[in-house]
Design a protein around this motif. Structure first.
Motif, PDB file in Angstrom:
ATOM      1  N   VAL A 108      77.854  12.188  99.864  1.00 41.97           N
ATOM      2  CA  VAL A 108      77.289  13.045  99.056  1.00 41.97           C
ATOM      3  C   VAL A 108      78.495  14.517  98.913  1.00 41.97           C
ATOM      4  CG1 VAL A 108      75.748  15.060  98.605  1.00 41.97           C
ATOM      5  CG2 VAL A 108      74.813  13.035  99.391  1.00 41.97           C
ATOM      6  N   VAL A 109      79.211  14.735  97.883  1.00 45.28           N
ATOM      7  CA  VAL A 109      80.027  15.450  97.795  1.00 45.28           C
ATOM      8  C   VAL A 109      79.889  16.811  97.300  1.00 45.28           C
ATOM      9  CG1 VAL A 109      82.033  13.720  97.930  1.00 45.28           C
ATOM     10  CG2 VAL A 109      80.964  14.276  95.534  1.00 45.28           C
ATOM     11  N   TYR A 110      78.571  17.110  96.529  1.00 41.20           N
ATOM     12  CA  TYR A 110      78.261  18.367  96.050  1.00 41.20           C
ATOM     13  C   TYR A 110      76.800  18.349  95.541  1.00 41.20           C
ATOM     14  CZ  TYR A 110      78.913  22.662  93.389  1.00 41.20           C
ATOM     15  OH  TYR A 110      78.934  23.906  92.986  1.00 41.20           O
ATOM     16  N   VAL A 111      76.113  19.252  95.856  1.00 39.76           N
ATOM     17  CA  VAL A 111      74.763  19.554  95.420  1.00 39.76           C
ATOM     18  C   VAL A 111      74.636  20.916  94.935  1.00 39.76           C
ATOM     19  CG1 VAL A 111      72.571  19.954  96.482  1.00 39.76           C
ATOM     20  CG2 VAL A 111      74.065  18.138  97.634  1.00 39.76           C
ATOM     21  N   LYS A 112      73.840  20.833  93.622  1.00 45.15           N
ATOM     22  CA  LYS A 112      73.760  22.162  92.878  1.00 45.15           C
ATOM     23  C   LYS A 112      72.373  22.079  92.492  1.00 45.15           C
ATOM     24  CE  LYS A 112      76.305  20.732  88.764  1.00 45.15           C
ATOM     25  NZ  LYS A 112      77.227  21.395  87.909  1.00 45.15           N
ATOM     26  N   LYS A 113      71.967  23.176  91.867  1.00 43.19           N
ATOM     27  CA  LYS A 113      70.719  23.271  91.109  1.00 43.19           C
ATOM     28  C   LYS A 113      71.025  22.736  89.919  1.00 43.19           C
ATOM     29  CE  LYS A 113      69.088  27.796  93.032  1.00 43.19           C
ATOM     30  NZ  LYS A 113      69.063  29.150  92.756  1.00 43.19           N
ATOM     31  N   ALA A 114      70.060  21.802  89.432  1.00 40.82           N
ATOM     32  CA  ALA A 114      70.156  21.385  88.154  1.00 40.82           C
ATOM     33  C   ALA A 114      69.629  21.997  87.038  1.00 40.82           C
ATOM     34  CB  ALA A 114      69.144  19.985  87.960  1.00 40.82           C
ATOM     35  N   GLY A 121      62.627  22.794  89.613  1.00 38.82           N
ATOM     36  CA  GLY A 121      63.292  22.710  91.052  1.00 38.82           C
ATOM     37  C   GLY A 121      64.039  21.361  91.365  1.00 38.82           C
ATOM     38  N   ARG A 122      64.701  21.017  90.347  1.00 36.33           N
ATOM     39  CA  ARG A 122      65.517  19.810  90.610  1.00 36.33           C
ATOM     40  C   ARG A 122      67.079  20.180  90.992  1.00 36.33           C
ATOM     41  NH1 ARG A 122      63.384  17.234  84.965  1.00 36.33           N
ATOM     42  NH2 ARG A 122      61.376  16.554  85.692  1.00 36.33           N
ATOM     43  N   TRP A 123      67.632  18.924  91.519  1.00 33.09           N
ATOM     44  CA  TRP A 123      68.851  19.390  92.344  1.00 33.09           C
ATOM     45  C   TRP A 123      69.761  18.169  91.508  1.00 33.09           C
ATOM     46  CZ3 TRP A 123      69.695  23.433  95.212  1.00 33.09           C
ATOM     47  CH2 TRP A 123      68.641  23.977  95.706  1.00 33.09           C
ATOM     48  N   ALA A 124      70.967  18.518  91.399  1.00 29.37           N
ATOM     49  CA  ALA A 124      72.020  17.554  90.838  1.00 29.37           C
ATOM     50  C   ALA A 124      72.923  17.308  92.097  1.00 29.37           C
ATOM     51  CB  ALA A 124      73.029  18.246  89.738  1.00 29.37           C
ATOM     52  N   ILE A 338      77.116  21.746  99.779  1.00 29.15           N
ATOM     53  CA  ILE A 338      76.110  22.548  98.910  1.00 29.15           C
ATOM     54  C   ILE A 338      76.738  23.685  98.295  1.00 29.15           C
ATOM     55  CG2 ILE A 338      73.911  23.596  99.018  1.00 29.15           C
ATOM     56  CD1 ILE A 338      73.139  22.262 101.694  1.00 29.15           C
ATOM     57  N   ASP A 339      76.468  23.945  97.022  1.00 28.10           N
ATOM     58  CA  ASP A 339      76.922  24.933  96.280  1.00 28.10           C
ATOM     59  C   ASP A 339      76.603  26.373  97.081  1.00 28.10           C
ATOM     60  OD1 ASP A 339      77.095  27.246  94.646  1.00 28.10           O
ATOM     61  OD2 ASP A 339      76.757  25.916  92.841  1.00 28.10           O
ATOM     62  N   LYS A 340      77.604  27.008  97.327  1.00 33.20           N
ATOM     63  CA  LYS A 340      77.431  28.469  98.185  1.00 33.20           C
ATOM     64  C   LYS A 340      76.706  29.295  97.694  1.00 33.20           C
ATOM     65  CE  LYS A 340      80.995  27.440 101.095  1.00 33.20           C
ATOM     66  NZ  LYS A 340      80.677  27.018 102.485  1.00 33.20           N
ATOM     67  N   GLU A 341      76.319  29.419  96.322  1.00 31.31           N
ATOM     68  CA  GLU A 341      75.125  30.309  95.977  1.00 31.31           C
ATOM     69  C   GLU A 341      73.809  29.495  96.559  1.00 31.31           C
ATOM     70  OE1 GLU A 341      75.364  30.525  91.595  1.00 31.31           O
ATOM     71  OE2 GLU A 341      77.292  31.480  91.844  1.00 31.31           O
ATOM     72  N   VAL A 342      73.702  28.304  96.763  1.00 31.00           N
ATOM     73  CA  VAL A 342      72.462  27.941  97.458  1.00 31.00           C
ATOM     74  C   VAL A 342      72.202  28.251  99.057  1.00 31.00           C
ATOM     75  CG1 VAL A 342      71.150  25.995  97.614  1.00 31.00           C
ATOM     76  CG2 VAL A 342      72.338  26.161  95.543  1.00 31.00           C
TER      77      VAL A 342
END
Length: 539
Positions: A108-114, A121-124, A338-342
């Motif tokens: 997993v290289v990147y997780v952000k809010k969808a 509440g989904r994630w991309a 994980i996205d730093k904003e998250v």
């Protein structure tokens, strides 16, 4: 709900199991080709991966570290070698059919809010196939991050290290004693890794020096009557006292007396600046033996390294011609994918409600599993995190409002600052009974003590005064286990099983059960005396 699980170590396996029993649809992404995380020993590591040493034996006994509905086989050792731990995880995965849900060799290289996260509440997630390097994007209804906190090594910079002639490694890169024969080794750091490496190398190296800034208290796996330490002391009745500030002080005094009775920590130059229960425990049965025979020498903190291969310590002493310096200085945890904003970790500190949930998230659809540390086994704690998270994902249970979650986070941070020695490792420290109890309330599986006392007093007695084994959290609530009572009633039988390996002479009785009986009698006496002391004090 489709749930993405990141990592197939101990935390990832319990997350998979929790999702399946909650009728969710999990997909587990594992960057390697195997389950087990750091408990699968391997010689060569890639960046971001961890592994135990070849000789590592777990510090928690098998009954205390079992998954709540799958006891470790009775013939396994009480303190398992890493190969047995890995075998147990494989048995668990096979028994509950977890393996088909794991995508190996996928990072997993990147997780952000969808899109429309505040509504759904989904994630991309972006994942990369490590064989083809192909990147794929997917959307999931929830995410469980199970990457642990033992992958990224923390390596302090020692003055003079640029021209030091010896070799410098981190304990993360140490695997076995091969190549250290006849060497002079300095180990910096006196946590569990530092102690284990020191005792192992002391049998092959010319000399081992163990450098510590603060010292340490040494706990033993083997306690009264040869029984596991955590089976005797991780009990609800003791944990209740530990939660009280005055009694916490008293327990520290008792623990100090017990440990100094076995080995005078002043005499061995080990006494630290903190009390026994103010630091994550260092567990090692062998280190005192290696110190008393001169194979290991305890030294002060490192001041600087010299060009001639010497190591100078803050007390003015020096060791010349050092071949290897091992930095056993722990790890930095983080979630760079994980996205730093998250989620953003600063100075090894992260703000999570119950070390699990994001307090500011519009939707509680992400859970961090395994970023937690307490006095005791981590496996049952991560399993409870996963079970609670699944109930929150399904909206069967609800988290407090944002302000209440931040208030709880702040209160526990302040308490930890008062209670524990200042250390990078204590940013994720929890009181294990309180932590597990709060998660059990969310999950709906907390034991009903009144019901137990009125319907099954024998079982109630074992839960209140006996070891806090994980099976207690399968007696009630969703996904309770019909075998939980039997597992609790027979837990000492499984402790004794691997020790009784030959018949004894006629008329000789083993003392295992008697040791447990007298230990529980002492606990009851301790409770009784404390009750009257407190009562008279209030009067």
């Amino acid at each position: 709900m489709r749930v993405a699980i990141i990592g197939a170590g101990a935390s990832g396996l319990s997350a998979l199991k929790a999702c399946l029993e909650a009728d969710l649809d999990p997909v587990c992404f594992e960057r390697s080709c195997h389950i087990g995380g750091l408990w699968r020993y391997r010689e060569d590591l890639e960046d971001g991966q961890g592994s135990v040493m070849k000789s590592t034996v777990i510090n928690t006994s098998k009954e205390m570290m079992s998954f709540s509905d799958f006891p470790v086989p009775e013939h396994f050792s009480n303190f398992m070698h890493n190969t047995q731990v890995y075998e147990y995880f494989k048995l668990y995965a096979e028994n509950f059919n977890l393996l088909p849900h794991i995508k190996y060799n996928t990072e997993v290289v990147y997780v952000k809010k969808a899109d429309e996260f505040d509504k759904y509440g989904r994630w991309a997630l972006d994942t990369r196939d490590r064989s083809t390097q192909e990147v794929t994007s997917q959307v999931f209804d929830a995410v469980m991050v199970c990457t642990g906190h033992h992958a990224d090594m923390y390596q302090p910079k020692f003055p003079g290290s640029n021209f030091f002639q010896g070799k410098i490694i981190h304990s993360h890169d140490y695997r076995n004693p091969k190549g250290y024969e006849g060497k002079k080794v300095v180990i910096v750091g006196i946590g569990n890794s530092g102690g284990d490496i020191a005792t192992e190398l002391s049998r092959v190296a010319a000399k081992v020096y163990l450098s510590t800034r603060q010292g340490t208290w040494i706990f033993n796996r083997v306690s009264h009557g040869g029984l596991p330490l955590d089976m005797l002391y991780t009990r609800r009745v003791i944990e209740y006292f530990k939660m009280s500030s005055p009694l916490f002080w008293l327990l520290n005094k008792i623990a100090k007396r017990i440990m100094n009775k076995r080995m005078d920590h002043d005499l061995y130059s080990l006494r630290p600046t903190y009390e026994p229960l103010q630091q994550h425990p260092m567990v090692n049965d062998d280190l005192p033996n290696r110190i008393i025979c001169g194979s290991v020498t305890v030294k002060a903190d490192v001041k600087r390294l010299t060009q001639d291969g010497g190591v100078e310590f803050v007390d003015g002493s020096k060791v010349d011609d050092v071949d290897v310096l091992v930095s056993a200085t722990g790890y930095s945890f983080g979630f760079p994918f994980i996205d730093k904003e998250v989620l953003d970790v600063q100075d090894n500190e992260v703000n999570l409600y119950l070390n699990t949930f994001l307090p500011d998230a519009e939707r509680p659809t992400m859970a961090i599993i395994g970023c937690v540390q307490g006095f005791g086994a981590i496996t049952p704690a991560t399993e409870m995190q996963a079970r609670a998270a699944c109930q929150v994902f399904k909206r069967n249970s609800f988290l407090p409002d944002r302000a209440s979650m931040w208030q709880d986070i702040g209160m526990k941070k302040a308490r930890n600052a008062r209670r524990y020695a200042k250390s990078r490792r204590h940013t994720i420290q929890v009181e294990i009974m309180e932590f597990m109890g709060a998660l059990a309330e969310i999950c709906g599986c907390a034991p009903d003590y009144w019901h137990l006392w009125t319907t099954d007093p024998r079982l109630a007695f074992k839960i209140i005064f006996g070891p806090m084994t994980p099976y207690q959290l399968r007696l009630y609530g969703p996904n309770k286990w019909s075998g939980a009572r039997e597992a609790i009633m027979t837990q000492w039988k499984r402790v004794f099983k691997p020790l009784r390996t030959r018949p004894l002479p006629a008329g000789v009785r083993t003392r295992g059960r008697n040791s447990v009986f007298w230990f529980m009698a002492k606990i009851l006496l301790f409770v009784f005396v404390l009750y009257w002391v407190l009562l008279l004090g209030l009067i």
